[in-house]
Enzyme design. Structure first.
Site, mmCIF file in Angstrom:
data_model
loop_
_atom_site.group_PDB
_atom_site.id
_atom_site.type_symbol
_atom_site.label_atom_id
_atom_site.label_comp_id
_atom_site.label_asym_id
_atom_site.label_seq_id
_atom_site.Cartn_x
_atom_site.Cartn_y
_atom_site.Cartn_z
ATOM 1 N N GLU A 76 0.835 -1.199 0.000
ATOM 2 C CA GLU A 76 0.000 0.000 0.000
ATOM 3 C C GLU A 76 0.873 1.254 0.000
ATOM 4 O O GLU A 76 1.966 1.259 0.551
ATOM 5 C CB GLU A 76 -0.894 0.012 1.245
ATOM 6 C CG GLU A 76 -1.900 -1.138 1.230
ATOM 7 C CD GLU A 76 -2.925 -1.043 2.367
ATOM 8 O OE1 GLU A 76 -4.095 -1.294 2.073
ATOM 9 O OE2 GLU A 76 -2.562 -0.736 3.507
ATOM 10 N N CYS A 135 3.633 8.714 0.369
ATOM 11 C CA CYS A 135 4.204 7.859 1.403
ATOM 12 C C CYS A 135 4.382 6.476 0.784
ATOM 13 O O CYS A 135 3.403 5.834 0.410
ATOM 14 C CB CYS A 135 3.241 7.814 2.584
ATOM 15 S SG CYS A 135 3.721 6.636 3.852
ATOM 16 N N CYS A 177 6.468 -6.099 7.536
ATOM 17 C CA CYS A 177 7.544 -5.540 8.355
ATOM 18 C C CYS A 177 7.862 -6.518 9.481
ATOM 19 O O CYS A 177 6.965 -7.175 10.009
ATOM 20 C CB CYS A 177 7.113 -4.205 8.951
ATOM 21 S SG CYS A 177 8.410 -3.383 9.907
ATOM 22 N N CYS A 182 6.575 -3.565 16.210
ATOM 23 C CA CYS A 182 6.086 -2.494 17.102
ATOM 24 C C CYS A 182 4.628 -2.793 17.475
ATOM 25 O O CYS A 182 3.810 -3.116 16.614
ATOM 26 C CB CYS A 182 6.180 -1.132 16.427
ATOM 27 S SG CYS A 182 7.865 -0.679 15.996
ATOM 28 N N CYS A 210 1.589 -0.886 15.641
ATOM 29 C CA CYS A 210 1.576 -0.726 14.184
ATOM 30 C C CYS A 210 1.011 -1.953 13.474
ATOM 31 O O CYS A 210 1.411 -3.080 13.752
ATOM 32 C CB CYS A 210 2.996 -0.455 13.692
ATOM 33 S SG CYS A 210 3.090 -0.184 11.913
ATOM 34 N N HIS A 254 9.078 7.505 20.151
ATOM 35 C CA HIS A 254 7.857 7.032 20.825
ATOM 36 C C HIS A 254 7.950 6.795 22.324
ATOM 37 O O HIS A 254 7.000 6.274 22.917
ATOM 38 C CB HIS A 254 7.307 5.764 20.171
ATOM 39 C CG HIS A 254 7.079 5.894 18.693
ATOM 40 N ND1 HIS A 254 6.583 7.028 18.111
ATOM 41 C CD2 HIS A 254 7.278 5.011 17.671
ATOM 42 C CE1 HIS A 254 6.492 6.848 16.801
ATOM 43 N NE2 HIS A 254 6.915 5.644 16.517
ATOM 44 N N CYS A 302 -0.766 6.814 9.627
ATOM 45 C CA CYS A 302 0.434 6.144 10.159
ATOM 46 C C CYS A 302 0.051 4.875 10.901
ATOM 47 O O CYS A 302 -0.826 4.882 11.754
ATOM 48 C CB CYS A 302 1.157 7.016 11.163
ATOM 49 S SG CYS A 302 1.730 8.535 10.501
HETATM 50 N N1 SAH Z 1 9.596 1.466 9.995
HETATM 51 C C1 SAH Z 1 9.715 2.877 9.873
HETATM 52 C C2 SAH Z 1 8.724 3.524 8.926
HETATM 53 C C3 SAH Z 1 7.277 3.090 8.942
HETATM 54 S S1 SAH Z 1 6.155 3.684 10.138
HETATM 55 C C4 SAH Z 1 9.666 3.525 11.239
HETATM 56 O O1 SAH Z 1 9.518 2.821 12.222
HETATM 57 O O2 SAH Z 1 9.858 4.727 11.319
HETATM 58 C C5 SAH Z 1 5.907 5.383 9.934
HETATM 59 C C6 SAH Z 1 5.623 6.072 11.252
HETATM 60 O O3 SAH Z 1 4.303 5.781 11.761
HETATM 61 C C7 SAH Z 1 6.589 5.658 12.336
HETATM 62 O O4 SAH Z 1 6.977 6.762 13.109
HETATM 63 C C8 SAH Z 1 5.723 4.719 13.151
HETATM 64 O O5 SAH Z 1 6.230 4.497 14.423
HETATM 65 C C9 SAH Z 1 4.389 5.434 13.123
HETATM 66 N N2 SAH Z 1 3.255 4.604 13.527
HETATM 67 C C10 SAH Z 1 3.139 3.265 13.421
HETATM 68 N N3 SAH Z 1 1.950 2.847 13.899
HETATM 69 C C11 SAH Z 1 1.296 3.949 14.295
HETATM 70 C C12 SAH Z 1 -0.003 4.183 14.845
HETATM 71 N N4 SAH Z 1 -0.840 3.178 15.086
HETATM 72 N N5 SAH Z 1 -0.344 5.450 15.124
HETATM 73 C C13 SAH Z 1 0.498 6.471 14.866
HETATM 74 N N6 SAH Z 1 1.718 6.323 14.352
HETATM 75 C C14 SAH Z 1 2.119 5.079 14.055
#
Ligand code: SAH
Length: 343
Positions: free
Chosen positions: A94, A107, A114, A118, A121, A218, A335
């Site tokens: 996506e 984006c 992945c 996390c 996510c 975070h 995000c």
């Molecule tokens: N793997 C990379 C890029 C992908 S995520 C990274 O970790 O940076 C892009 C951004 O969205 C990252 O800052 C991630 O931590 C954030 N993100 C992931 N899940 C999220 C959520 N549920 N709400 C808000 N931000 C989120």
């Protein structure tokens, strides 16, 4: 399929060398590069200024791997578009297009799924299937430009995947998309977002790129970070912040810290104070993002008053903080909401 050259992933110099090997004059490389990266065609047949014999030879030795648009969803709130693309091997990824006053921002995903795990996510729910090639990352931008009929001016590598785990393809992508003979998107308008792969950040310092590094922090300390991000068990926040300082010194580019606010976990005044103490005087910028809902986590977004308070505390300590505008939530395009879908 035999091993054909993925011609759209070749840098300009590599393409020149390849064309020379074929015994072709130099200007052929210019023509082919322009077809691939300016006109963004999907086949050799469309390269009308090449001879039939050359097209046949290219077809035999190379392939143009394309991605196919399977679905487009448009947000009714802010016009954000979420794209579902199919790769040559059937995998699905996506990408998201956001319209801002300063231009169109895309984006892109860097992996199918992945592996980082996390807890907040959705992209990581089924793990990582494979890395994307440079051309597959590029094609997300090319296909979106074609779809909207407008230029893309900004790129964030913040879709599915951890870009610094797929280092070579991501750096190759950045070089290609910013090449003056291709789309020529300024590297200053490209952001690589990482959960903090320290050796790769150090390596990136030496690439002479002008891209912005966004660090997904975070948490204000290792204890909280370990609870929500498994990668924190491998690299401490001290190691990460040291690497970011080196990045700033070597490239002159300030690092942005992403901080997604989760109700009751990392959004209290004491967390803000701890974060401010960690970042102050370092020229850091913090991007605050209320956590978005995903199918698996039951985290609640921080409350409005807590977000305001958090921002105030950071700013009192002279750590600049902005609140990220949430785009495309209604189409699960925000995000952390991009997922690996199965066909
Ligand atoms: N793997 C990379 C890029 C992908 S995520 C990274 O970790 O940076 C892009 C951004 O969205 C990252 O800052 C991630 O931590 C954030 N993100 C992931 N899940 C999220 C959520 N549920 N709400 C808000 N931000 C989120």
């Amino acid at each position: 399929m035999e091993n054909k050259i993925d011609i759209k992933s070749l840098q300009y110099d590599e393409l020149k060398a390849f064309v020379a090997e074929l015994g072709q004059p130099k200007f052929r490389a210019d023509q082919i590069f322009s077809w691939l990266h300016e006109k963004c065609v999907n086949s050799f047949e469309e390269m009308t200024n090449l001879s039939g014999a050359l097209k046949a030879e290219l077809n035999e030795k190379c392939e143009i791997r394309n991605i196919t648009k399977r679905q487009v969803l448009t947000s009714e709130i802010d016009g954000t578009k979420k794209y579902l693309f199919e790769l040559y091997d059937g995998n699905l990824i996506e990408s998201v297009m956001m319209r801002y006053k300063h231009g169109n921002s895309v984006c892109v995903s860097s992996q199918v799924g992945c592996a980082m795990g996390c807890s907040f996510c959705a992209s990581t729910i089924d793990g990582c299937v494979r890395d994307l090639t440079a051309s597959e990352i590029l094609d997300q931008v090319y296909e979106i430009q074609k779809d909207i009929g407008e230029r893309v001016s900004n790129i964030v590598i913040m879709g599915m995947g951890e870009p610094l785990v797929n280092y070579d393809n991501v750096v190759g992508f950045v070089r290609l998309v910013s090449d003056e003979n291709a789309l020529h998107i300024s590297q200053r308008n490209i952001t690589i977002s990482t959960c903090g792969i320290v050796p790769a950040i150090i390596r990136l310092c030496k690439e002479q790129l002008k891209v912005t590094l966004a660090l997904s922090l975070h948490a204000p300390n290792d204890e909280i970070r370990k609870r929500i991000m498994p990668i924190a068990k491998k690299y401490s926040m001290k190691e990460i912040l040291d690497a970011c300082e080196i990045y700033f010194k070597e490239t002159g580019r300030r690092v942005t810290f992403e901080y997604c606010l989760i109700d009751g976990i990392n959004d209290k005044p004491e967390h803000a104070k701890e974060l401010a103490d960690l970042l102050k005087g370092k020229g850091a910028h913090v991007n605050l993002i209320p956590v978005n809902p995903t199918p698996e986590n039951n985290y609640g977004a921080a409350k409005e008053k807590d977000i305001k308070k958090f921002q105030e505390i950071l700013e009192k300590e002279h750590v600049t903080a902005t609140r990220r505008r949430e785009m495309g939530r209604d189409i699960s395009g925000a995000c952390g909401q991009l997922v690996r879908r199965k066909s």
